[in-house]
Design a protein around this motif. Structure first.
Motif, PDB file in Angstrom:
ATOM      1  N   ALA A  59     -18.190   9.930 -34.519  1.00 14.39           N
ATOM      2  CA  ALA A  59     -18.641  11.328 -34.526  1.00 14.39           C
ATOM      3  C   ALA A  59     -18.581  11.917 -33.119  1.00 14.39           C
ATOM      4  CB  ALA A  59     -20.058  11.415 -35.085  1.00 14.39           C
ATOM      5  N   ALA A  60     -18.992  11.155 -32.115  1.00 16.48           N
ATOM      6  CA  ALA A  60     -18.930  11.636 -30.731  1.00 16.48           C
ATOM      7  C   ALA A  60     -17.484  11.845 -30.292  1.00 16.48           C
ATOM      8  CB  ALA A  60     -19.632  10.651 -29.807  1.00 16.48           C
ATOM      9  N   ALA A  61     -16.614  10.924 -30.642  1.00 17.01           N
ATOM     10  CA  ALA A  61     -15.202  11.069 -30.281  1.00 17.01           C
ATOM     11  C   ALA A  61     -14.586  12.278 -30.964  1.00 17.01           C
ATOM     12  CB  ALA A  61     -14.431   9.801 -30.654  1.00 17.01           C
ATOM     13  N   LEU A  62     -14.956  12.527 -32.199  1.00 19.57           N
ATOM     14  CA  LEU A  62     -14.454  13.692 -32.920  1.00 19.57           C
ATOM     15  C   LEU A  62     -14.943  14.983 -32.266  1.00 19.57           C
ATOM     16  CD1 LEU A  62     -12.837  14.691 -35.357  1.00 19.57           C
ATOM     17  CD2 LEU A  62     -14.936  14.568 -36.681  1.00 19.57           C
ATOM     18  N   ALA A  63     -16.202  15.017 -31.857  1.00 16.58           N
ATOM     19  CA  ALA A  63     -16.748  16.202 -31.203  1.00 16.58           C
ATOM     20  C   ALA A  63     -16.047  16.459 -29.878  1.00 16.58           C
ATOM     21  CB  ALA A  63     -18.250  16.032 -30.991  1.00 16.58           C
ATOM     22  N   VAL A  64     -15.809  15.420 -29.106  1.00 12.17           N
ATOM     23  CA  VAL A  64     -15.108  15.588 -27.826  1.00 12.17           C
ATOM     24  C   VAL A  64     -13.680  16.055 -28.062  1.00 12.17           C
ATOM     25  CG1 VAL A  64     -14.195  14.309 -25.843  1.00 12.17           C
ATOM     26  CG2 VAL A  64     -16.551  13.961 -26.578  1.00 12.17           C
ATOM     27  N   THR A  65     -13.019  15.522 -29.060  1.00  9.98           N
ATOM     28  CA  THR A  65     -11.646  15.927 -29.359  1.00  9.98           C
ATOM     29  C   THR A  65     -11.580  17.398 -29.747  1.00  9.98           C
ATOM     30  OG1 THR A  65     -11.140  13.687 -30.090  1.00  9.98           O
ATOM     31  CG2 THR A  65      -9.640  15.420 -30.807  1.00  9.98           C
ATOM     32  N   VAL A  66     -12.501  17.841 -30.583  1.00  2.01           N
ATOM     33  CA  VAL A  66     -12.522  19.250 -30.995  1.00  2.01           C
ATOM     34  C   VAL A  66     -12.803  20.146 -29.789  1.00  2.01           C
ATOM     35  CG1 VAL A  66     -13.818  20.937 -32.358  1.00  2.01           C
ATOM     36  CG2 VAL A  66     -13.100  18.782 -33.389  1.00  2.01           C
ATOM     37  N   LEU A  67     -13.722  19.750 -28.929  1.00  3.22           N
ATOM     38  CA  LEU A  67     -14.047  20.534 -27.745  1.00  3.22           C
ATOM     39  C   LEU A  67     -12.848  20.636 -26.804  1.00  3.22           C
ATOM     40  CD1 LEU A  67     -16.234  21.990 -26.050  1.00  3.22           C
ATOM     41  CD2 LEU A  67     -16.686  19.772 -24.999  1.00  3.22           C
ATOM     42  N   VAL A  68     -12.193  19.529 -26.551  1.00  2.05           N
ATOM     43  CA  VAL A  68     -11.023  19.536 -25.668  1.00  2.05           C
ATOM     44  C   VAL A  68      -9.904  20.366 -26.270  1.00  2.05           C
ATOM     45  CG1 VAL A  68      -9.199  18.064 -24.702  1.00  2.05           C
ATOM     46  CG2 VAL A  68     -11.585  17.372 -24.520  1.00  2.05           C
ATOM     47  N   LYS A  69      -9.699  20.277 -27.557  1.00  3.50           N
ATOM     48  CA  LYS A  69      -8.641  21.048 -28.216  1.00  3.50           C
ATOM     49  C   LYS A  69      -8.909  22.544 -28.098  1.00  3.50           C
ATOM     50  CE  LYS A  69      -6.322  21.624 -32.657  1.00  3.50           C
ATOM     51  NZ  LYS A  69      -6.716  22.913 -33.163  1.00  3.50           N
ATOM     52  N   SER A  70     -10.152  22.947 -28.332  1.00  4.59           N
ATOM     53  CA  SER A  70     -10.464  24.379 -28.254  1.00  4.59           C
ATOM     54  C   SER A  70     -10.332  24.885 -26.823  1.00  4.59           C
ATOM     55  CB  SER A  70     -11.853  24.662 -28.800  1.00  4.59           C
ATOM     56  OG  SER A  70     -12.831  24.093 -27.967  1.00  4.59           O
ATOM     57  N   ARG A  71     -10.785  24.108 -25.862  1.00  8.12           N
ATOM     58  CA  ARG A  71     -10.648  24.515 -24.455  1.00  8.12           C
ATOM     59  C   ARG A  71      -9.185  24.594 -24.053  1.00  8.12           C
ATOM     60  NH1 ARG A  71     -15.542  23.115 -21.069  1.00  8.12           N
ATOM     61  NH2 ARG A  71     -17.173  23.982 -22.404  1.00  8.12           N
ATOM     62  N   ALA A  72      -8.365  23.658 -24.497  1.00  7.89           N
ATOM     63  CA  ALA A  72      -6.945  23.678 -24.164  1.00  7.89           C
ATOM     64  C   ALA A  72      -6.253  24.871 -24.804  1.00  7.89           C
ATOM     65  CB  ALA A  72      -6.276  22.369 -24.603  1.00  7.89           C
ATOM     66  N   GLU A  73      -6.597  25.185 -26.037  1.00 12.41           N
ATOM     67  CA  GLU A  73      -5.990  26.350 -26.689  1.00 12.41           C
ATOM     68  C   GLU A  73      -6.395  27.646 -25.991  1.00 12.41           C
ATOM     69  OE1 GLU A  73      -7.106  26.072 -30.790  1.00 12.41           O
ATOM     70  OE2 GLU A  73      -5.434  24.736 -31.276  1.00 12.41           O
ATOM     71  N   ASN A  74      -7.669  27.766 -25.598  1.00 13.04           N
ATOM     72  CA  ASN A  74      -8.108  28.962 -24.877  1.00 13.04           C
ATOM     73  C   ASN A  74      -7.397  29.085 -23.535  1.00 13.04           C
ATOM     74  OD1 ASN A  74      -9.856  29.659 -26.920  1.00 13.04           O
ATOM     75  ND2 ASN A  74     -11.631  28.670 -25.957  1.00 13.04           N
ATOM     76  N   TRP A  75      -7.209  27.979 -22.849  1.00 12.50           N
ATOM     77  CA  TRP A  75      -6.523  28.002 -21.565  1.00 12.50           C
ATOM     78  C   TRP A  75      -5.059  28.381 -21.737  1.00 12.50           C
ATOM     79  CZ3 TRP A  75      -2.929  24.366 -19.354  1.00 12.50           C
ATOM     80  CH2 TRP A  75      -2.675  24.577 -18.002  1.00 12.50           C
ATOM     81  N   MET A  76      -4.419  27.841 -22.773  1.00 13.88           N
ATOM     82  CA  MET A  76      -3.001  28.152 -23.017  1.00 13.88           C
ATOM     83  C   MET A  76      -2.849  29.630 -23.438  1.00 13.88           C
ATOM     84  SD  MET A  76      -1.136  25.651 -22.224  1.00 13.88           S
ATOM     85  CE  MET A  76       0.406  26.039 -22.992  1.00 13.88           C
ATOM     86  N   ASN A  77      -3.808  30.174 -24.177  1.00 13.67           N
ATOM     87  CA  ASN A  77      -3.733  31.588 -24.566  1.00 13.67           C
ATOM     88  C   ASN A  77      -3.962  32.504 -23.383  1.00 13.67           C
ATOM     89  OD1 ASN A  77      -3.190  30.993 -27.241  1.00 13.67           O
ATOM     90  ND2 ASN A  77      -5.351  30.985 -27.814  1.00 13.67           N
ATOM     91  N   ALA A  78      -4.639  32.050 -22.345  1.00  9.75           N
ATOM     92  CA  ALA A  78      -4.896  32.859 -21.159  1.00  9.75           C
ATOM     93  C   ALA A  78      -3.717  32.882 -20.197  1.00  9.75           C
ATOM     94  CB  ALA A  78      -6.136  32.333 -20.425  1.00  9.75           C
ATOM     95  N   VAL A  79      -2.749  31.986 -20.372  1.00  8.41           N
ATOM     96  CA  VAL A  79      -1.569  31.959 -19.502  1.00  8.41           C
ATOM     97  C   VAL A  79      -0.729  33.197 -19.817  1.00  8.41           C
ATOM     98  CG1 VAL A  79       0.536  30.691 -18.953  1.00  8.41           C
ATOM     99  CG2 VAL A  79      -1.584  29.451 -19.364  1.00  8.41           C
ATOM    100  N   PRO A  80      -0.388  33.986 -18.766  1.00  5.85           N
ATOM    101  CA  PRO A  80       0.430  35.174 -19.031  1.00  5.85           C
ATOM    102  C   PRO A  80       1.850  34.798 -19.425  1.00  5.85           C
ATOM    103  CG  PRO A  80      -0.006  34.924 -16.665  1.00  5.85           C
ATOM    104  CD  PRO A  80      -0.765  33.859 -17.377  1.00  5.85           C
ATOM    105  N   THR A  81       2.431  35.606 -20.268  1.00  6.48           N
ATOM    106  CA  THR A  81       3.796  35.346 -20.715  1.00  6.48           C
ATOM    107  C   THR A  81       4.782  36.016 -19.773  1.00  6.48           C
ATOM    108  OG1 THR A  81       3.719  37.284 -22.131  1.00  6.48           O
ATOM    109  CG2 THR A  81       3.112  35.174 -23.121  1.00  6.48           C
ATOM    110  N   ALA A  82       5.973  35.497 -19.742  1.00  5.67           N
ATOM    111  CA  ALA A  82       7.028  36.062 -18.881  1.00  5.67           C
ATOM    112  C   ALA A  82       7.534  37.359 -19.501  1.00  5.67           C
ATOM    113  CB  ALA A  82       8.164  35.055 -18.717  1.00  5.67           C
ATOM    114  N   PRO A  83       7.845  38.365 -18.639  1.00  9.12           N
ATOM    115  CA  PRO A  83       8.346  39.638 -19.185  1.00  9.12           C
ATOM    116  C   PRO A  83       9.746  39.534 -19.745  1.00  9.12           C
ATOM    117  CG  PRO A  83       8.180  39.739 -16.791  1.00  9.12           C
ATOM    118  CD  PRO A  83       7.681  38.417 -17.217  1.00  9.12           C
TER     119      PRO A  83
END
Length: 64
Positions: free
Chosen positions: A40-64
């Motif tokens: 359960a702890a490993a699953l919670a950490v995995t979900v947290l890391v996945k959400s943080r990584a997705e938020n970080w990737m969505n914040a990266v600006p795209t090339a024009p």
């Protein structure tokens, strides 16, 4: 002495010795509870890391 009689006596003797010895190790229930908690702890950490990584990737600006 027949083989079946011998095996019966050996098995009965061994079971009697096992019953007499009170310390036979830990029950599997606490081990299963610990494993469930770790999963359960490993699953919670995995979900947290996945959400943080997705938020970080969505914040990266795209090339024009």
């Amino acid at each position: 002495m027949s083989v079946l009689t011998y095996l019966h006596v050996v098995a009965t003797t061994r079971l009697t010795e096992l019953r007499r010895d009170g310390e036979r190790g830990d029950s599997p229930v606490p081990t299963a509870v610990i494993i469930f908690g770790l999963v359960a702890a490993a699953l919670a950490v995995t979900v947290l890391v996945k959400s943080r990584a997705e938020n970080w990737m969505n914040a990266v600006p795209t090339a024009p």
